[in-house]
Motif scaffolding. Structure first.
Motif, PDB file in Angstrom:
ATOM      1  N   LEU A 111      53.599  43.112  77.569  1.00 47.67           N
ATOM      2  CA  LEU A 111      53.987  43.642  76.243  1.00 47.67           C
ATOM      3  C   LEU A 111      52.608  43.902  75.391  1.00 47.67           C
ATOM      4  N   ASP A 112      52.729  45.039  74.709  1.00 51.49           N
ATOM      5  CA  ASP A 112      51.486  45.616  74.158  1.00 51.49           C
ATOM      6  C   ASP A 112      52.029  46.046  72.650  1.00 51.49           C
ATOM      7  N   PRO A 113      51.241  45.354  71.920  1.00 49.15           N
ATOM      8  CA  PRO A 113      51.558  45.680  70.301  1.00 49.15           C
ATOM      9  C   PRO A 113      50.894  46.980  69.897  1.00 49.15           C
ATOM     10  N   SER A 114      50.157  47.704  70.590  1.00 51.88           N
ATOM     11  CA  SER A 114      49.664  49.207  70.282  1.00 51.88           C
ATOM     12  C   SER A 114      51.073  49.817  70.399  1.00 51.88           C
ATOM     13  N   ASN A 135      56.408  47.201  73.248  1.00 55.71           N
ATOM     14  CA  ASN A 135      56.213  46.330  72.193  1.00 55.71           C
ATOM     15  C   ASN A 135      56.810  45.014  72.366  1.00 55.71           C
ATOM     16  N   THR A 136      58.273  45.129  72.802  1.00 55.26           N
ATOM     17  CA  THR A 136      59.080  44.020  72.837  1.00 55.26           C
ATOM     18  C   THR A 136      59.694  44.039  74.302  1.00 55.26           C
ATOM     19  N   ILE A 138      63.151  44.446  74.495  1.00 49.26           N
ATOM     20  CA  ILE A 138      64.063  45.582  74.856  1.00 49.26           C
ATOM     21  C   ILE A 138      63.201  46.990  75.238  1.00 49.26           C
ATOM     22  N   GLY A 139      61.758  47.110  74.924  1.00 51.97           N
ATOM     23  CA  GLY A 139      61.321  48.327  75.303  1.00 51.97           C
ATOM     24  C   GLY A 139      61.251  48.286  77.042  1.00 51.97           C
ATOM     25  N   LEU A 140      60.934  46.862  77.609  1.00 47.34           N
ATOM     26  CA  LEU A 140      60.826  46.825  78.837  1.00 47.34           C
ATOM     27  C   LEU A 140      61.966  47.331  79.617  1.00 47.34           C
ATOM     28  N   PHE A 141      63.105  46.819  78.844  1.00 44.76           N
ATOM     29  CA  PHE A 141      64.296  47.217  79.568  1.00 44.76           C
ATOM     30  C   PHE A 141      64.769  48.453  79.406  1.00 44.76           C
TER      31      PHE A 141
END
Ligand code: ACM
Ligand code: ZN
Length: 564
Positions: A111-114, A135-136, A138-141
């Motif tokens: 997870l990367d807040p940038s 970021n979250t 769902i992005g990984l998915f």
């Protein structure tokens, strides 16, 4: 090393090694030996924001692991999905582990807040390692869904494929959606679809990075969800005595004489909600009111204006008997129903319908007229607004947000309502100008029960002509809105009404691939959308649809009427 930004099919001719193979292929004329890897292996729907091709590929092996920087209940389904995908055709048990660093041969997710967009991701594939940042969860998915489209189609096999090598081509992808709301609707009222086909529908939504399934659960022709407090909704309301044959526009109506019914138990609903959650799809339930409620009123006629009796609808269209807006008992009933439904669906949004509500009964009903007088309302349109606003207050008290079809504009919008614009984009434009959120679902652009090619020889469908090219061309942001107003357009949704769609195979035929065009409009920047590029990618992704076994439409995709 060759490095270039991918754009459509141009890559094939730019890449010298591929050009060489094409020439070799043309010289030898050898079809069977032409390695499928030399096809465009970067065909992704929806098209990512940017994709830079690199040389080489990454291959999964028995040593591969999925290492996740923050392994928890949110991120685990994304990693598990990938592990299962690899396992299906290979039998490899890829472990999912927590860890702060990647390892050679593995997938490292963090997870990367940038990464600014909450659904965005960055995916880097090298021959050594796959790195995913988002970021979250769902992005990984979504990164996993991209990886899936880069893997050979055999990965879709749920059985072991002997000798399979799961490789993905090296590249760097940065990606994020254009719109927050990317949905698909399904009407299970006119025809009922079994749990398995709902799950397949959700699978296709997830594969194409859409995030919402709008489940239209009640109709005049059938109530489809178990409500414990009102069992007659399903013992009576879920069954109609017969169904009209044809469109019902014929002079002499013909019925099939066969009882038709079906509903989802609350246990089945919970199972579907959990299934959707593991694929990062939120389900919005729709319980129709005040119109399209004949099935409910057949079970409980006391909540109508006249007291009935009624019959669950056997033909299509709009019926005059609707919930009585004057009787307090109606609101008690609806609130009880909503309470049970809310408990089943954890998402924030709740759809209450609000479309096509004739006012005939309200005009003659002493209770409704008394309500109009006592509340100081001008007319029946304002009575509808009273109805919806009252339900909105109830939903807000349960931490839910109301969505309604664009008729909820009539008589004044409920204060925080989101409008689903279906009769065109006008309702959406009006709502955005009133600073209300909007989801665009205009009939002419995204109603997938309309014919997708010339009607001759096609299964019966709704009148009109909506080929893939036309669906693809739809832009949910009307240019008549100024920049501030445009921000209220949350996104778009495709709708499948099921009057003429009476089985899962036909559902798939009507929906795919038009749904994938809606997915691309929802995800990809308008400036990057290109129908020719889409068609060339579709040509390749079709092999995946074949491997999954979906019954997509294979006829003419272009708008042939436009060029006549
Ligand atoms: C609708 O198509 N009546 C929302
Ligand atoms: Zn009434």
């Amino acid at each position: 090393m060759t490095t270039r930004v991918y754009h459509g099919r141009q890559k094939i001719v730019k890449d010298k090694s591929i050009l060489f193979l094409i020439i070799l292929f043309l010289i030898t004329g050898c079809h069977s030996d032409f390695p499928s890897k030399n096809k465009n292996t970067y065909a992704i729907i929806p098209e990512p924001l940017s994709l830079v091709q690199k040389d080489g590929s990454f291959t999964f092996s028995e040593k591969s692991k999925i290492i996740v920087s923050e392994l928890n209940s949110e991120t685990k389904p994304a990693a598990d999905f990938l592990a299962q995908l690899i396992k299906n055709p290979t039998g490899l048990n890829i472990s999912v582990e927590q860890g702060k660093k990647g390892k050679s041969g593995s997938v490292f997710m963090s997870l990367d807040p940038s990464i600014e967009n909450v659904e965005g991701y960055a995916l880097e594939i090298t021959p050594k390692i796959i790195t995913v940042r988002a970021n979250t969860a769902i992005g990984l998915f979504y990164a996993v869904q991209t990886l899936r489209q880069l893997l050979p189609v055999e990965v879709e096999n749920e059985k072991i494929v002997e000798g399979i090598k799961l490789s993905v081509p090296a590249c760097e992808i940065k990606d994020e959606p254009q719109f927050k709301y990317r949905g698909m609707h399904l009407d299970v009222g006119r025809h009922f679809f079994p749990v398995a086909s709902i799950k397949r529908y959700i699978d296709m939504i997830a594969l194409h990075k859409m995030n919402t399934f709008h489940w239209h659960l009640t109709e005049d022709q059938g109530w489809r969800i178990e409500i414990k407090k009102y069992p007659k909704l399903t013992t009576i309301g879920a069954v109609r005595k017969e169904t009209i044959v044809g469109t019902g526009s014929e002079e002499r109506l013909v019925f099939d004489g066969k009882p038709y019914g079906g509903f989802y138990t609350q246990e089945e609903v919970k199972d579907i909600v959990a299934y959707a959650k593991s694929r990062f799809v939120t389900i919005i339930p729709e319980i129709e009111m005040p119109g399209h409620s004949l099935a409910a009123l057949t079970a409980y006629p006391e909540f109508s204006c006249t007291g009935g009796p009624f019959e669950v609808g056997t033909k299509w269209g709009v019926f005059p008997d609707v919930y009585c807006a004057g009787k307090e008992a109606t609101f008690k009933f609806i609130e009880d129903v909503l309470t049970e439904v809310i408990d089943l669906f954890p998402g924030t949004y709740f759809h209450i319908g609000g479309d096509e509500c004739p006012k005939d009964r309200w005009q003659k009903c002493p209770d409704c007229q008394k309500r109009i007088k006592n509340e100081g309302l001008k007319d029946e349109k304002e009575l509808q607004s009273y109805f919806i606003s009252r339900i909105e207050r109830f939903l807000i008290s349960k931490n839910r947000k109301l969505i309604g079809w664009d008729e909820i504009l009539e008589g004044g919008l409920a204060p925080e309502a989101t409008v689903m614009s279906w009769r065109g984009t006008e309702g959406g434009i009006e709502a955005a100008r009133q600073k209300h959120h909007v989801i665009m679902s205009p009939y002419n652009d995204v109603y997938l029960y309309i014919y997708q090619c010339e009607p001759e020889g096609e299964p019966l469908a709704a009148g009109g002509y909506l080929p893939l090219e036309k669906v693809y061309a739809f832009n949910p942001v009307p240019s008549v809105l100024n920049e501030a107003e445009q921000k209220y357009i949350l996104g778009l949704e495709g709708c499948l009404w099921s009057e003429f769609v009476d089985n899962p195979d036909l559902l798939e035929y009507m929906v795919y691939p038009r749904m994938f065009a809606i997915a691309e409009t929802g995800w990809t920047r308008a400036s990057k959308k290109d129908f020719n590029s889409y068609l060339s990618r579709l040509d390749i992704v079709k092999e995946r649809y074949d491997a999954i076994g979906i019954n997509y439409f294979k006829g003419e995709y272009r708008n042939t009427r436009a060029i006549k």
